[in-house]
Design a protein around this motif. Structure first.
Motif, short mmCIF file in Angstrom:
data_model
loop_
_atom_site.label_atom_id
_atom_site.label_comp_id
_atom_site.label_asym_id
_atom_site.label_seq_id
_atom_site.Cartn_x
_atom_site.Cartn_y
_atom_site.Cartn_z
N ASP A 166 -4.84 -4.94 7.99
CA ASP A 166 -5.78 -3.58 7.29
C ASP A 166 -5.97 -2.47 8.48
O ASP A 166 -6.56 -1.62 8.04
N ASP A 210 -9.24 -0.28 6.31
CA ASP A 210 -10.33 -0.34 7.95
C ASP A 210 -10.24 -1.53 8.11
O ASP A 210 -12.06 -2.01 8.68
N ASP A 229 -10.37 -5.15 7.58
CA ASP A 229 -11.35 -5.93 6.75
C ASP A 229 -11.41 -7.24 6.30
O ASP A 229 -11.56 -8.07 5.74
N HIS A 230 -10.26 -7.14 5.51
CA HIS A 230 -9.71 -7.65 4.45
C HIS A 230 -9.41 -8.63 5.10
O HIS A 230 -9.72 -9.83 4.51
N ASN A 246 -13.06 -10.38 5.11
CA ASN A 246 -13.12 -10.67 3.28
C ASN A 246 -12.79 -11.41 3.33
O ASN A 246 -13.58 -12.28 2.83
N SER A 255 -11.83 -3.81 -1.86
CA SER A 255 -11.10 -3.76 -3.18
C SER A 255 -10.68 -5.66 -3.22
O SER A 255 -10.81 -5.96 -4.57
N GLY A 286 -7.71 -2.78 -11.08
CA GLY A 286 -7.54 -1.48 -9.72
C GLY A 286 -6.51 -0.31 -10.43
O GLY A 286 -6.19 0.32 -9.58
N MET A 330 -1.51 -6.22 -2.94
CA MET A 330 -1.25 -7.26 -3.74
C MET A 330 -0.37 -7.41 -5.08
O MET A 330 0.76 -8.34 -4.62
N ARG A 345 -7.29 2.08 0.42
CA ARG A 345 -7.90 2.68 1.17
C ARG A 345 -6.35 3.11 1.68
O ARG A 345 -6.39 4.03 2.67
N ASP A 402 1.82 -4.22 3.97
CA ASP A 402 0.03 -4.88 3.27
C ASP A 402 -0.42 -5.81 3.32
O ASP A 402 0.22 -6.77 3.49
N GLY A 437 -2.98 -6.88 1.35
CA GLY A 437 -2.66 -8.13 0.15
C GLY A 437 -1.40 -8.57 -0.87
O GLY A 437 -2.04 -9.52 -0.60
P1 ADP Z 1 -10.76 -2.46 0.71
O1 ADP Z 1 -9.08 -1.34 1.20
O2 ADP Z 1 -11.46 -1.87 0.48
O3 ADP Z 1 -11.07 -2.74 1.95
P2 ADP Z 1 -9.62 -5.15 1.44
O4 ADP Z 1 -8.74 -4.84 2.46
O5 ADP Z 1 -9.91 -6.86 1.55
O6 ADP Z 1 -10.56 -3.98 0.93
O7 ADP Z 1 -8.17 -5.44 0.70
C1 ADP Z 1 -7.51 -4.36 0.90
C2 ADP Z 1 -6.11 -4.53 -0.16
O8 ADP Z 1 -6.63 -4.84 -1.53
C3 ADP Z 1 -4.69 -3.90 0.17
O9 ADP Z 1 -4.45 -4.65 1.05
C4 ADP Z 1 -3.81 -3.79 -1.07
O10 ADP Z 1 -2.89 -5.19 -1.39
C5 ADP Z 1 -5.50 -3.94 -1.99
N1 ADP Z 1 -5.78 -3.44 -3.40
C6 ADP Z 1 -6.29 -2.36 -2.74
N2 ADP Z 1 -6.24 -1.45 -3.91
C7 ADP Z 1 -5.56 -2.41 -4.74
C8 ADP Z 1 -5.31 -1.48 -5.76
N3 ADP Z 1 -5.92 -0.41 -6.77
N4 ADP Z 1 -4.69 -2.52 -6.89
C9 ADP Z 1 -4.26 -3.78 -6.67
N5 ADP Z 1 -4.77 -4.14 -5.56
C10 ADP Z 1 -4.99 -3.25 -4.98
#
Ligand code: ADP
Ligand code: MG
Length: 207
Positions: free
Chosen positions: A29, A34, A36-37, A40, A78, A120, A129, A177, A190, A192
């Motif tokens: 991530d 950013d 933090d995934h 998180n 997200s 989303g 994801m 993001r 990715d 997610g």
């Molecule tokens: P953020 O992007 O708010 O920092 P996270 O880093 O925890 O949140 O999660 C990022 C992941 O969320 C991405 O790698 C992607 O897989 C998933 N994601 C982001 N936006 C969407 C969306 N609109 N629909 C499905 N999955 C999404």
């Protein structure tokens, strides 16, 4: 495929996995988001860990609904609302059941995907994801319909999800993001899609 005891075993493995993979997911991530995934996801599943004792008295549907609630409460970004509401919907889908069959699991995946899309507005191919969840669900349906072997179907799902993660390296992010990076998101997997594949792998290893 999974009764309450099995579901709790799988959840324990996911809790361990998110803790172990925290840095890896965060590094992914860092490159396209950013950073933090991993933090998180780990924060969310640590909250689930605190709830584990109370799950001993709950049915599988209520357990999954509470997992969703915890993720929605403590996971930022997200992924929190997306995964959180997906787990909640999966719990609602199981209403009144005390065991999860392979058909149920496929239904849970369908309803989770539907919820993630409702929130989303992403479709397949936007580097999220969903690029792991869609092919995994298709592969599980196909494999299970062909010979009714749930272990084989789960394995096929994991392989398809891993293929989906590889595919996310080749495409531009247009949601979340990572979309701010445009072309520069190419070449990177990715986060997610990676975390959902890890969770599916835990199911396949233990169910
Ligand atoms: P953020 O992007 O708010 O920092 P996270 O880093 O925890 O949140 O999660 C990022 C992941 O969320 C991405 O790698 C992607 O897989 C998933 N994601 C982001 N936006 C969407 C969306 N609109 N629909 C499905 N999955 C999404
Ligand atoms: Mg992030």
């Amino acid at each position: 495929m999974a009764d309450r005891a099995k579901l709790l075993e799988i959840l324990n493995r996911v809790i361990e996995d998110m803790d172990e993979q925290k840095l890896f997911l965060t590094e992914l991530d860092n490159v396209i988001g950013d950073g933090d995934h991993g933090i998180n996801m780990d924060r969310g599943f640590q909250a689930v860990k605190n709830q584990m004792p109370s799950y001993e008295d709950l049915e599988v549907d209520a357990i999954l609904k509470d997992v969703g609630k915890q993720l929605m409460k403590v996971v930022g970004g997200s992924a929190g609302p997306l995964y959180g509401s997906a787990f909640k919907k999966a719990g609602v889908y199981l209403k009144g059941k005390s065991e999860i069959t392979m058909d149920d699991f496929i239904g849970m995946m369908d309803t989770s995907i539907e919820q993630i899309q409702k929130l989303g507005h992403a479709v397949e191919g936007e580097k999220t994801m969903l690029d792991a969840m869609f092919p995994a669900t298709r592969a599980m349906k196909e494999s299970y319909a062909a010979d009714g072997d749930y272990k084989k179907a789960l394995q096929a799902g994991v392989e398809a999800a891993e293929g989906g993660v590889e595919y996310t390296k080749t495409i531009i992010a247009t949601k979340g993001r990572a979309s701010y990076l445009g072309e520069r998101s190419i070449g990177h997997q990715d986060p997610g899609a990676t975390s959902s594949t890890l969770m599916l792998k835990d199911v396949a290893d233990l169910a």
